[in-house]
Scaffold this active site. Structure first.
Site, PDB file in Angstrom:
ATOM      1  N   ASP A  65     -28.668  89.479  85.574  1.00  0.00           N
ATOM      2  CA  ASP A  65     -28.019  90.409  84.655  1.00  0.00           C
ATOM      3  C   ASP A  65     -28.412  91.848  84.988  1.00  0.00           C
ATOM      4  O   ASP A  65     -29.602  92.189  84.966  1.00  0.00           O
ATOM      5  CB  ASP A  65     -28.456  90.048  83.231  1.00  0.00           C
ATOM      6  CG  ASP A  65     -27.693  90.835  82.198  1.00  0.00           C
ATOM      7  OD1 ASP A  65     -26.463  90.751  82.212  1.00  0.00           O
ATOM      8  OD2 ASP A  65     -28.323  91.551  81.412  1.00  0.00           O
ATOM      9  N   THR A  98     -22.307  94.609  83.364  1.00  0.00           N
ATOM     10  CA  THR A  98     -23.357  95.626  83.448  1.00  0.00           C
ATOM     11  C   THR A  98     -23.752  95.936  84.896  1.00  0.00           C
ATOM     12  O   THR A  98     -24.284  97.001  85.167  1.00  0.00           O
ATOM     13  CB  THR A  98     -24.605  95.181  82.656  1.00  0.00           C
ATOM     14  OG1 THR A  98     -25.015  93.907  83.126  1.00  0.00           O
ATOM     15  CG2 THR A  98     -24.330  95.113  81.177  1.00  0.00           C
ATOM     16  N   THR A  99     -23.492  94.993  85.790  1.00  0.00           N
ATOM     17  CA  THR A  99     -23.748  95.273  87.208  1.00  0.00           C
ATOM     18  C   THR A  99     -22.565  96.075  87.760  1.00  0.00           C
ATOM     19  O   THR A  99     -22.759  97.085  88.447  1.00  0.00           O
ATOM     20  CB  THR A  99     -23.897  93.950  88.000  1.00  0.00           C
ATOM     21  OG1 THR A  99     -24.755  93.087  87.286  1.00  0.00           O
ATOM     22  CG2 THR A  99     -24.434  94.180  89.379  1.00  0.00           C
ATOM     23  N   ASP A 397     -24.148  86.847  77.359  1.00  0.00           N
ATOM     24  CA  ASP A 397     -23.041  87.503  78.073  1.00  0.00           C
ATOM     25  C   ASP A 397     -21.716  86.804  77.763  1.00  0.00           C
ATOM     26  O   ASP A 397     -20.710  87.461  77.501  1.00  0.00           O
ATOM     27  CB  ASP A 397     -23.291  87.474  79.590  1.00  0.00           C
ATOM     28  CG  ASP A 397     -24.143  88.649  80.052  1.00  0.00           C
ATOM     29  OD1 ASP A 397     -24.821  89.229  79.195  1.00  0.00           O
ATOM     30  OD2 ASP A 397     -24.121  88.967  81.260  1.00  0.00           O
TER      31      ASP A 397
END
Ligand SMILES: Nc1ncnc2c1ncn2[C@@H]1O[C@H](COP(=O)(O)OP(=O)(O)OP(=O)(O)O)[C@@H](O)[C@H]1O
Ligand SMILES: [Mg+2]
Length: 577
Positions: A65, A98-99, A397
Site C-alpha cells: 500500500d 495511493t501509489t 482498500d
C-alpha cells in the site's frame, strides 16, 4: 549556480537580482519529489513488489500500500513531505490509488522540470496543469460506465481489482464479496453515505485468509469473566462504565488498619457494597454485563466476579473506551455511567451471546440483536502477524473502493486504459491550443503514460513495446484496451473484469496535479530556527539550500538491499553539487 547581486549605487532604487536561486529551489524540490515517487513505483499494479519496512524499534511491516509505505518512511525534505501528504489525501478521499497518485505526481514533476528548462514560466506551467487536470476529469467521465448498487457483480469485480495487487490476491474471490456485503450493510440510503467506522475489523492470528468472516452482529475481542457462564441465550445486555470494586483512597493517601476487628469490618463493608451493586444488576433483569476498562482502579474485583458468576450473569471484561460508541450503535443501547441508572429499559436484547475460540484466543459473539444498528464486524484471519496486518489494509482498500462507488456510481476499465485514453485525448486537444499551453498540455499527456509504462515494467513486459501498442490500440478507438498482465499482452481489459471506480482515477489526477502546481509555485525555502534547538532544519551549503538528503528512510530494505546511511550521505552530497 552563482548568485547575481546587482546593487546599483547610483539612482534612488537599489535592485537585488537573484535569478538562479528560485530555479535551484524548484529543481531541488522536483528532485526530492521524484525520489519519493521512485520509491513506490515498483509497488504499482498486480505484479508490483511489496516493501519490507523496518522501523527504528525493530518492528517490521510488509506492505504494497503506497500510503502505508510513505507513512512509515522518515521523509525530511519539505517538498518530499508534500508527496507523502498527497498519498494520505488520496487515502482519505478514495482509499485506493495511493501509489498511482504519487507515481503520477512524480512524472508530472519530471515533465515540469523539462518545461522549466525550455524556459517556460512556472506560473504558465501551473495554470496549464490545472486546465489539463480538469480536461482529464471530463475524459474519464466520458469513458465511464454507470453502475447500479444492486449490481453486486460489478461491485465485486471492482473490489477484486483492488485486492488483485495485494499479497492477499489469491483470496480475492472470498474477500471481494465479503467487502461488498459489509459496505452494503452499513450503507445509509438517506444520506447516501458510508461511514467506515461502522465496519469493525478484528484481527485474529491463526488459520488462513480464506477463513475471514463477516458477522451480522457484534464481535468483541474481549474475554468473559472466569467462573461465570460463557453462553447465554435470550440475552439482556447492559453496558456499564462504573466499577464493581471497592472505592480507592486518593493517590497520596493510605489507610492503615491494625485492629483485627476493624479489618473484619472493612471486609464486611466491601462485601455488602459489592453485593448491593450485583443485586441491583440482577434485579434489572440483566444477564450479560459488558464492563468498560478502567484506569483508576480495577473495573471488577474478584469478589464481584464471584457474585456475578453465582447469579449466572455473563461478564465481558475490558471493553475498550473507543469501542463504546460502536457497541452502543450496534446494540441500540446507551452506556450506563452509574448504578442509579441501571434499569431494565437501558438493556439491549439479543438471541445469543457466546464466547467462541478463535485462533489462539477467544472472542465474544453477539448475534440475533433485537434492534440492530447499521454496523458489521469482520474477523480477519491470517497465518502470521505480517500477513494479518497486510490483509487488514487490503480489505480496507477494497471497502473504500465500494464506498467510492456509493459516492460516485461509475466504473472505468483498469490496466492502464484510463491513463492512456487521457494521454491520447489530451494530446489531441493540445493540437487545438497555441503557444506555451500546447507544450504544457502535451507534457502533461506524456507524463500520464507513466502508469501503463510502470504496469508493463513491473509485470516483466517490454515497457516501450507495450506502451506503443497500447497507444495504437487507443488511437484505433479501443477505449478499453489495457495491459493484461496474466496473458502478457494488450487485450480488452473489460473481458478480464478489471474494473475500478471512476472516483479513484479522477481524484488521483486532480490531487497529483494540485500538488505539482503548489510545488511549482514555491521559489524559496525559508529556514526558521527554533530557539534552543541545535539541529538544522535543512542543510545549507555555501549559502545555498539543497535537498540533502532528499529522503532519508529509516531503513528501507528495497530489493534486498539495505540502504546505508553512508550511501544516503553520498546521494545528499551529489544533490548539493
Ligand atoms: N488484473 C489487472 N490487470 C491489469 N492491471 C491491473 C489489474 N489489477 C489492477 N490493475 C491496475 O493496477 C493499478 C493499481 O495498482 P495498485 O493497487 O498496486 O496501486 P494503487 O491502487 O495505486 O495503490 P494502493 O492500492 O497501494 O493504494 C491500477 O492502475 C489498476 O488499473
Ligand atoms: Mg490498489
Amino acid at each position: 549556480m552563482g548568485e547575481t547581486k546587482v546593487a546599483k549605487a547610483s539612482g534612488s532604487s537599489s535592485e537585488y537580482k537573484d535569478k538562479d536561486k528560485p530555479t535551484a529551489i524548484r529543481f531541488s524540490n522536483i528532485t526530492a519529489g521524484k525520489a519519493v515517487a521512485d520509491a513506490v513505483r515498483t509497488s504499482l499494479g498486480p505484479r508490483g513488489m511489496d516493501k519490507m519496512i523496518q522501523a527504528g524499534n525493530g518492528e517490521v511491516t510488509i506492505t504494497n500500500d503506497g500510503a502505508t509505505i510513505l507513512k512509515q518512511m522518515e521523509v525530511l525534505h519539505p517538498a518530499a513531505k508534500m508527496l507523502v501528504e498527497l498519498s494520505k489525501a488520496q487515502d482519505i478521499e478514495a482509499g485506493d490509488g495511493t501509489t498511482t497518485v504519487v507515481v503520477i505526481a512524480g512524472s508530472l514533476l519530471e515533465a515540469a522540470q523539462k518545461l522549466l528548462l525550455k524556459g517556460i514560466h512556472p506560473t504558465a506551467i501551473s495554470e496549464s496543469y490545472q486546465k489539463a487536470a480538469r480536461k482529464c476529469s471530463e475524459i474519464l467521465e466520458s469513458m465511464s460506465t454507470p453502475v447500479d448498487l444492486k449490481d453486486k457483480n460489478s461491485l465485486c469485480q471492482s473490489a477484486s481489482t483492488s485486492l488483485c495487487s495485494k499479497v492477499v490476491s489469491q483470496y480475492s474471490n472470498v474477500l471481494g464479496p465479503l467487502c461488498v456485503e459489509a459496505v452494503m450493510s452499513v450503507y445509509d440510503p438517506i444520506d447516501n453515505s458510508v461511514d467506515m467506522k461502522d465496519i469493525k475489523m478484528i484481527k485474529k492470528l491463526g488459520s488462513t485468509i480464506e477463513d475471514c468472516e463477516m458477522i451480522d452482529g457484534l464481535v468483541l475481542d474481549c474475554r468473559s469473566g472466569s467462573g461465570g457462564p460463557s453462553k447465554i441465550e435470550k440475552a439482556k445486555i447492559g453496558l456499564i462504565q462504573f466499577c464493581i470494586s471497592p472505592p480507592k483512597t486518593d493517590m497520596e493517601n493510605q489507610v492503615v488498619v491494625s485492629d483485627y476487628t476493624q479489618m473484619d469490618r472493612v471486609l464486611q463493608e466491601e462485601r455488602a457494597y459489592i453485593l448491593n451493586i450485583v443485586k441491583a444488576i440482577k434485579k434489572a433483569g440483566c444477564n450479560v454485563l459488558l464492563v468498560q476498562k478502567s484506569i483508576l482502579r480495577d473495573a471488577l474485583s474478584d469478589l464481584a466476579l464471584h457474585f456475578l458468576a453465582k447469579m449466572k450473569i455473563m461478564v465481558v471484561k475490558d471493553v475498550e473506551r473507543e469501542d463504546i460508541e460502536f457497541i452502543c450503535k450496534t446494540l441500540s443501547c446507551k452506556p450506563i455511567a452509574s448504578l442509579d441508572h441501571f434499569t431494565s429499559d437501558m438493556l439491549a436484547s439479543a438471541d445469543l451471546v457466546e464466547e467462541v475460540p478463535t485462533g489462539t484466543s477467544k472472542v465474544i459473539k453477539v448475534t440475533g440483536i433485537a434492534k440492530k444498528g447499521r454496523t458489521v464486524s469482520v474477523i480477519v484471519r491470517g497465518s502470521n502477524k505480517l500477513v494479518l496486518e497486510e490483509a487488514e489494509r487490503s480489505i480496507h482498500d477494497a471497502l473504500c473502493v465500494i464506498r467510492c462507488l456509493v459516492k460516485k456510481r461509475a466504473v472505468i476499465a483498469g490496466g492502464g486504459a484510463p491513463e492512456m485514453e487521457m494521454a491520447l485525448k489530451l494530446s489531441q486537444f493540445a493540437n487545438t491550443l497555441t503557444g506555451m499551453e500546447q507544450y504544457c498540455f502535451r507534457a502533461f499527456a506524456d507524463a500520464l503514460e507513466i502508469i501503463p509504462f510502470t504496469l508493463a515494467e513491473n509485470a516483466g513486459l517490454n515497457p516501450i513495446a507495450t506502451v506503443t501498442e497500447l497507444r495504437n490500440r487507443h488511437a484505433n478507438n479501443e477505449k478499453t484496451a489495457g495491459i493484461n498482465v496474466r496473458k502478457g499482452a494488450i487485450t480488452n481489459i473489460l473481458e478480464e473484469n478489471v474494473l475500478q471506480p471512476l472516483l479513484v482515477s479522477t481524484s488521483a489526477v486532480q490531487l497529483a496535479a494540485e500538488t505539482v502546481r503548489s510545488i511549482m509555485k514555491i521559489d524559496d525555502i525559508c529556514l526558521v530556527w527554533e530557539i534552543g534547538k541545535k539541529e538544522k532544519p535543512l542543510e545549507v551549503n555555501e549559502g545555498r539550500i539543497c535537498a540533502a538528503p532528499p529522503i532519508r528512510p529509516k531503513r528501507v530494505l528495497a530489493e534486498g538491499r539495505v540502504t546505508s546511511h553512508a550511501e544516503e550521505d553520498k546521494t545528499g552530497e551529489m544533490a548539493c553539487r
